[in-house]
Design a protein around this motif. Structure first.
Motif, PDB file in Angstrom:
ATOM      1  N   PRO A   1      -9.793  -1.550  -5.842  1.00 37.04           N
ATOM      2  CA  PRO A   1      -9.306  -2.877  -6.259  1.00 37.04           C
ATOM      3  C   PRO A   1      -8.135  -3.342  -5.376  1.00 37.04           C
ATOM      4  N   PRO A   2      -8.322  -4.397  -4.599  1.00 41.40           N
ATOM      5  CA  PRO A   2      -7.300  -4.808  -3.617  1.00 41.40           C
ATOM      6  C   PRO A   2      -5.921  -5.092  -4.224  1.00 41.40           C
ATOM      7  N   GLU A   3      -5.888  -5.770  -5.384  1.00 43.57           N
ATOM      8  CA  GLU A   3      -4.582  -6.106  -5.970  1.00 43.57           C
ATOM      9  C   GLU A   3      -3.786  -4.843  -6.301  1.00 43.57           C
ATOM     10  N   LEU A   4      -4.490  -3.786  -6.724  1.00 38.57           N
ATOM     11  CA  LEU A   4      -3.792  -2.539  -7.073  1.00 38.57           C
ATOM     12  C   LEU A   4      -3.409  -1.750  -5.829  1.00 38.57           C
ATOM     13  N   LEU A   5      -4.353  -1.557  -4.903  1.00 36.37           N
ATOM     14  CA  LEU A   5      -4.055  -0.689  -3.759  1.00 36.37           C
ATOM     15  C   LEU A   5      -3.098  -1.332  -2.764  1.00 36.37           C
ATOM     16  N   PHE A   6      -2.943  -2.667  -2.853  1.00 34.71           N
ATOM     17  CA  PHE A   6      -1.914  -3.332  -2.036  1.00 34.71           C
ATOM     18  C   PHE A   6      -0.701  -3.707  -2.889  1.00 34.71           C
ATOM     19  N   ASP A   7      -0.719  -3.301  -4.153  1.00 34.15           N
ATOM     20  CA  ASP A   7       0.368  -3.574  -5.097  1.00 34.15           C
ATOM     21  C   ASP A   7       0.837  -5.034  -5.047  1.00 34.15           C
ATOM     22  N   GLN A   8      -0.079  -5.939  -5.349  1.00 33.43           N
ATOM     23  CA  GLN A   8       0.245  -7.369  -5.332  1.00 33.43           C
ATOM     24  C   GLN A   8       0.029  -7.977  -6.718  1.00 33.43           C
ATOM     25  N   GLY A   9       0.602  -9.144  -6.916  1.00 34.67           N
ATOM     26  CA  GLY A   9       0.556  -9.782  -8.232  1.00 34.67           C
ATOM     27  C   GLY A   9      -0.391 -10.960  -8.318  1.00 34.67           C
ATOM     28  N   LEU A  10      -0.242 -11.724  -9.389  1.00 36.28           N
ATOM     29  CA  LEU A  10      -1.075 -12.911  -9.621  1.00 36.28           C
ATOM     30  C   LEU A  10      -0.865 -13.938  -8.511  1.00 36.28           C
ATOM     31  N   GLY A  11      -1.962 -14.483  -8.009  1.00 29.49           N
ATOM     32  CA  GLY A  11      -1.858 -15.559  -7.024  1.00 29.49           C
ATOM     33  C   GLY A  11      -1.552 -15.104  -5.602  1.00 29.49           C
ATOM     34  N   ASP A  12      -1.488 -13.792  -5.377  1.00 25.25           N
ATOM     35  CA  ASP A  12      -1.121 -13.289  -4.039  1.00 25.25           C
ATOM     36  C   ASP A  12      -2.300 -13.137  -3.086  1.00 25.25           C
TER      37      ASP A  12
ATOM     38  N   ASN B   1       0.822  -1.205   0.000  1.00 25.13           N
ATOM     39  CA  ASN B   1       0.000   0.000   0.000  1.00 25.13           C
ATOM     40  C   ASN B   1       0.862   1.263   0.000  1.00 25.13           C
ATOM     41  N   LYS B   2       1.984   1.197   0.685  1.00 28.89           N
ATOM     42  CA  LYS B   2       2.900   2.358   0.703  1.00 28.89           C
ATOM     43  C   LYS B   2       3.451   2.601  -0.712  1.00 28.89           C
ATOM     44  N   ARG B   3       3.790   1.509  -1.387  1.00 31.86           N
ATOM     45  CA  ARG B   3       4.282   1.646  -2.767  1.00 31.86           C
ATOM     46  C   ARG B   3       3.199   2.246  -3.655  1.00 31.86           C
ATOM     47  N   PHE B   4       1.941   1.804  -3.449  1.00 35.08           N
ATOM     48  CA  PHE B   4       0.804   2.318  -4.233  1.00 35.08           C
ATOM     49  C   PHE B   4       0.654   3.831  -4.023  1.00 35.08           C
ATOM     50  N   VAL B   5       0.718   4.242  -2.742  1.00 33.53           N
ATOM     51  CA  VAL B   5       0.567   5.665  -2.410  1.00 33.53           C
ATOM     52  C   VAL B   5       1.723   6.472  -3.023  1.00 33.53           C
TER      53      VAL B   5
ATOM     54  N   ALA C   1      -7.527  -8.665  10.375  1.00 34.41           N
ATOM     55  CA  ALA C   1      -7.249  -7.241  10.515  1.00 34.41           C
ATOM     56  C   ALA C   1      -8.426  -6.455   9.956  1.00 34.41           C
ATOM     57  N   THR C   2      -8.774  -5.350  10.606  1.00 37.82           N
ATOM     58  CA  THR C   2      -9.864  -4.501  10.129  1.00 37.82           C
ATOM     59  C   THR C   2      -9.254  -3.170   9.703  1.00 37.82           C
ATOM     60  N   ALA C   3      -9.653  -2.702   8.526  1.00 33.39           N
ATOM     61  CA  ALA C   3      -9.011  -1.498   8.002  1.00 33.39           C
ATOM     62  C   ALA C   3      -9.959  -0.700   7.121  1.00 33.39           C
ATOM     63  N   GLU C   4      -9.544   0.545   6.857  1.00 32.98           N
ATOM     64  CA  GLU C   4     -10.316   1.401   5.947  1.00 32.98           C
ATOM     65  C   GLU C   4      -9.376   1.990   4.895  1.00 32.98           C
ATOM     66  N   TYR C   5      -9.849   1.970   3.660  1.00 34.18           N
ATOM     67  CA  TYR C   5      -9.089   2.534   2.548  1.00 34.18           C
ATOM     68  C   TYR C   5      -9.645   3.917   2.227  1.00 34.18           C
ATOM     69  N   ASP C   6      -8.748   4.884   2.117  1.00 36.92           N
ATOM     70  CA  ASP C   6      -9.150   6.248   1.761  1.00 36.92           C
ATOM     71  C   ASP C   6      -9.028   6.396   0.242  1.00 36.92           C
ATOM     72  N   ILE C   7     -10.169   6.548  -0.428  1.00 40.93           N
ATOM     73  CA  ILE C   7     -10.139   6.544  -1.909  1.00 40.93           C
ATOM     74  C   ILE C   7      -9.468   7.797  -2.478  1.00 40.93           C
ATOM     75  N   THR C   8      -9.268   8.831  -1.646  1.00 44.40           N
ATOM     76  CA  THR C   8      -8.607  10.050  -2.126  1.00 44.40           C
ATOM     77  C   THR C   8      -7.096   9.976  -1.954  1.00 44.40           C
ATOM     78  N   THR C   9      -6.629   9.587  -0.752  1.00 43.57           N
ATOM     79  CA  THR C   9      -5.175   9.537  -0.506  1.00 43.57           C
ATOM     80  C   THR C   9      -4.563   8.214  -0.964  1.00 43.57           C
ATOM     81  N   GLY C  10      -5.382   7.171  -1.066  1.00 40.46           N
ATOM     82  CA  GLY C  10      -4.876   5.854  -1.438  1.00 40.46           C
ATOM     83  C   GLY C  10      -4.359   5.055  -0.252  1.00 40.46           C
ATOM     84  N   LYS C  11      -4.456   5.660   0.944  1.00 43.95           N
ATOM     85  CA  LYS C  11      -3.897   5.002   2.134  1.00 43.95           C
ATOM     86  C   LYS C  11      -4.868   4.034   2.801  1.00 43.95           C
TER      87      LYS C  11
END
Ligand SMILES: [Zn+2]
Length: 230
Positions: A78-89, A38-42, A204-214
């Motif tokens: 989209p989880p794969e993008l906002l967590f910067d993960q690949g196929l099968g992750d 997520n840090k890489r995405f941001v 883990a419980t979390a919230e994604y901020d659609i503006t900051t990407g965090k």
């Protein structure tokens, strides 16, 4: 002899606690991996991903996703993008409002028990349309949307009671909904609550901020999860 027995008992306790530590450590490592992504995405510094033929062929033999993500169907999450993960992750379960029914629970159970993912992230997001629609709901909603609204309604009620500006009420409802979904999963999935009890699954419980990407963690009450009431 008695001393030997005490020493043996101590050793066993240490071994067990060591194992438990090692197991729950896997969930923490998985969470760290997602948060690093997520840090890489941001930052816009995406990792190189293997999307080639060889990778697909390797994955065709079987998958071992390191995390399950339950999140909203919203096109901005989209989880794969906002967590910067690949196929099968990542094993993803997406439904408007990130709520669960038996089918969504079954999907989570499959990811946790059969695929052995050590982590489940319940991810709500800012400006969630499903939560907003629930706050504004009047009368009987059309079609099957009512089933989603019914699930989110207890969180909307808590948020309205707490009060604040419209934005604050929406934000409270989004966080409360994630907490309610957590309690819903623990209450209605014996498989998940058992895996959590055994230290094989971290939630883990979390919230994604659609503006900051965090992605930010949502604090959960420390009470025993299986008995948690909301
Ligand atoms: Zn949403």
């Amino acid at each position: 002899m008695k001393r030997f027995r005490i020493l043996m008992a101590l050793f066993v306790i240490l071994l067990i606690s060591g194992l438990v530590f090692a197991v729950s450590e896997k969930g923490n490592e998985a969470l760290q991996k997602l948060m690093d992504g997520n840090k890489r995405f941001v930052d816009g510094t995406f990792a190189q991903k293997d999307l080639g033929k060889a990778k697909r062929e390797e994955l065709a033999k079987g998958q071992t996703p390191f995390a399950i993500v339950l999140t909203c169907s919203d096109s901005r999450v989209p989880p794969e993008l906002l967590f910067d993960q690949g196929l099968g992750d990542v094993f993803v379960v997406r439904v408007a409002g990130n709520v669960v029914d038996p089918i969504a629970l079954g999907s989570i159970e499959y990811g946790a028990e059969h695929l052995g993912s050590p982590l489940l992230v319940i991810l709500g997001h800012s400006k969630c349309g499903a939560v907003k629609a629930t706050l504004e709901a009047k009368g009987k909603p059309e079609g099957n949307i009512g089933a989603i609204i019914k699930k989110i309604m207890p969180a909307a009620d808590v948020a309205k009671k707490k009060g604040g500006t419209q934005d604050e009420i929406l934000e409270t409802a989004i966080k409360q909904n994630v907490k309610n979904v957590y309690a819903d999963i623990m209450k209605n999935s014996k498989i998940v609550s058992h895996l959590v009890g055994e230290g094989k699954l971290t939630i883990a419980t979390a919230e994604y901020d659609i503006t900051t990407g965090k992605v930010e963690m949502i604090e959960m009450p420390k009470a025993a999860p299986a008995k948690a009431k909301h």
